[in-house]
Design a protein around this motif. Structure first.
Motif, PDB file in Angstrom:
ATOM      1  N   ASP A   7       0.800  -1.186  -0.094  1.00  0.00           N
ATOM      2  CA  ASP A   7       0.106   0.123   0.197  1.00  0.00           C
ATOM      3  C   ASP A   7       0.883   1.142  -0.035  1.00  0.00           C
ATOM      4  O   ASP A   7       0.354   2.347  -0.374  1.00  0.00           O
ATOM      5  CB  ASP A   7      -0.943  -0.001   1.302  1.00  0.00           C
ATOM      6  N   ILE A   8       1.968   1.199   0.433  1.00  0.00           N
ATOM      7  CA  ILE A   8       2.982   2.330   0.533  1.00  0.00           C
ATOM      8  C   ILE A   8       3.751   2.642  -1.021  1.00  0.00           C
ATOM      9  O   ILE A   8       3.606   3.863  -1.288  1.00  0.00           O
ATOM     10  CB  ILE A   8       4.116   2.256   1.447  1.00  0.00           C
ATOM     11  N   LEU A  41      11.281  -3.185  -1.170  1.00  0.00           N
ATOM     12  CA  LEU A  41      11.453  -1.731  -1.679  1.00  0.00           C
ATOM     13  C   LEU A  41      11.365  -0.874  -0.744  1.00  0.00           C
ATOM     14  O   LEU A  41      12.325   0.052  -0.708  1.00  0.00           O
ATOM     15  CB  LEU A  41      10.713  -1.598  -2.718  1.00  0.00           C
ATOM     16  N   CYS A  42      10.429  -0.871   0.115  1.00  0.00           N
ATOM     17  CA  CYS A  42      10.181   0.308   1.286  1.00  0.00           C
ATOM     18  C   CYS A  42      10.598  -0.226   2.670  1.00  0.00           C
ATOM     19  O   CYS A  42      10.673   0.950   3.446  1.00  0.00           O
ATOM     20  CB  CYS A  42       8.854   1.035   0.885  1.00  0.00           C
ATOM     21  N   GLY A  43      10.409  -1.318   3.094  1.00  0.00           N
ATOM     22  CA  GLY A  43      10.729  -2.025   4.320  1.00  0.00           C
ATOM     23  C   GLY A  43       9.524  -1.960   5.192  1.00  0.00           C
ATOM     24  O   GLY A  43       9.762  -2.233   6.199  1.00  0.00           O
ATOM     25  N   VAL A  44       8.377  -1.933   4.684  1.00  0.00           N
ATOM     26  CA  VAL A  44       7.111  -1.872   5.740  1.00  0.00           C
ATOM     27  C   VAL A  44       6.792  -3.204   5.920  1.00  0.00           C
ATOM     28  O   VAL A  44       7.258  -4.152   5.194  1.00  0.00           O
ATOM     29  CB  VAL A  44       5.906  -1.257   5.141  1.00  0.00           C
ATOM     30  N   ASP A  45       6.128  -3.429   7.010  1.00  0.00           N
ATOM     31  CA  ASP A  45       5.761  -4.942   7.288  1.00  0.00           C
ATOM     32  C   ASP A  45       4.293  -5.382   6.449  1.00  0.00           C
ATOM     33  O   ASP A  45       4.064  -4.656   5.580  1.00  0.00           O
ATOM     34  CB  ASP A  45       5.079  -4.988   8.949  1.00  0.00           C
ATOM     35  N   SER A  50      -1.881  -5.443   0.614  1.00  0.00           N
ATOM     36  CA  SER A  50      -3.333  -5.565   0.238  1.00  0.00           C
ATOM     37  C   SER A  50      -3.388  -6.791  -0.893  1.00  0.00           C
ATOM     38  O   SER A  50      -2.475  -6.569  -2.011  1.00  0.00           O
ATOM     39  CB  SER A  50      -4.101  -4.239   0.194  1.00  0.00           C
ATOM     40  N   LEU A  51      -4.448  -7.324  -0.918  1.00  0.00           N
ATOM     41  CA  LEU A  51      -4.605  -8.393  -1.907  1.00  0.00           C
ATOM     42  C   LEU A  51      -4.869  -7.577  -3.342  1.00  0.00           C
ATOM     43  O   LEU A  51      -5.640  -6.718  -3.178  1.00  0.00           O
ATOM     44  CB  LEU A  51      -5.978  -9.305  -1.889  1.00  0.00           C
ATOM     45  N   GLU A  52      -4.136  -7.892  -4.213  1.00  0.00           N
ATOM     46  CA  GLU A  52      -4.137  -7.200  -5.715  1.00  0.00           C
ATOM     47  C   GLU A  52      -5.779  -7.689  -6.101  1.00  0.00           C
ATOM     48  O   GLU A  52      -5.811  -8.671  -6.207  1.00  0.00           O
ATOM     49  CB  GLU A  52      -3.079  -7.570  -6.731  1.00  0.00           C
ATOM     50  N   ASP A  53      -6.220  -6.490  -6.882  1.00  0.00           N
ATOM     51  CA  ASP A  53      -7.452  -6.865  -7.560  1.00  0.00           C
ATOM     52  C   ASP A  53      -7.289  -7.471  -8.809  1.00  0.00           C
ATOM     53  O   ASP A  53      -6.370  -7.026  -9.716  1.00  0.00           O
ATOM     54  CB  ASP A  53      -8.207  -5.523  -7.822  1.00  0.00           C
TER      55      ASP A  53
END
Length: 53
Positions: A7-8, A41-45, A50-53
């Motif tokens: 999401d980021i 890429l950005c290091g978030v948890d 989110s599930l890709e649509d």
């Protein structure tokens, strides 16, 4: 297996590819990733994906 998107930054985790740079083998479902896995890429948890649509 479903793809998940960060999401980021928009990185897409594709279970068919895995994440070989972080020792995640192809065929590893998102749900089976280790809890310590982070976006390459950005290091978030994982909870920022989110599930890709």
């Amino acid at each position: 297996m479903q793809k998940y998107v960060c999401d980021i930054c928009g990185y897409i985790y594709d279970p068919e590819l895995g994440d070989p740079d972080h020792e995640i083998n192809p065929g590893t479902a998102f749900e089976d990733l280790p809890d310590a896995w982070i976006c390459p890429l950005c290091g978030v948890d994982k909870d920022e994906f989110s599930l890709e649509d």
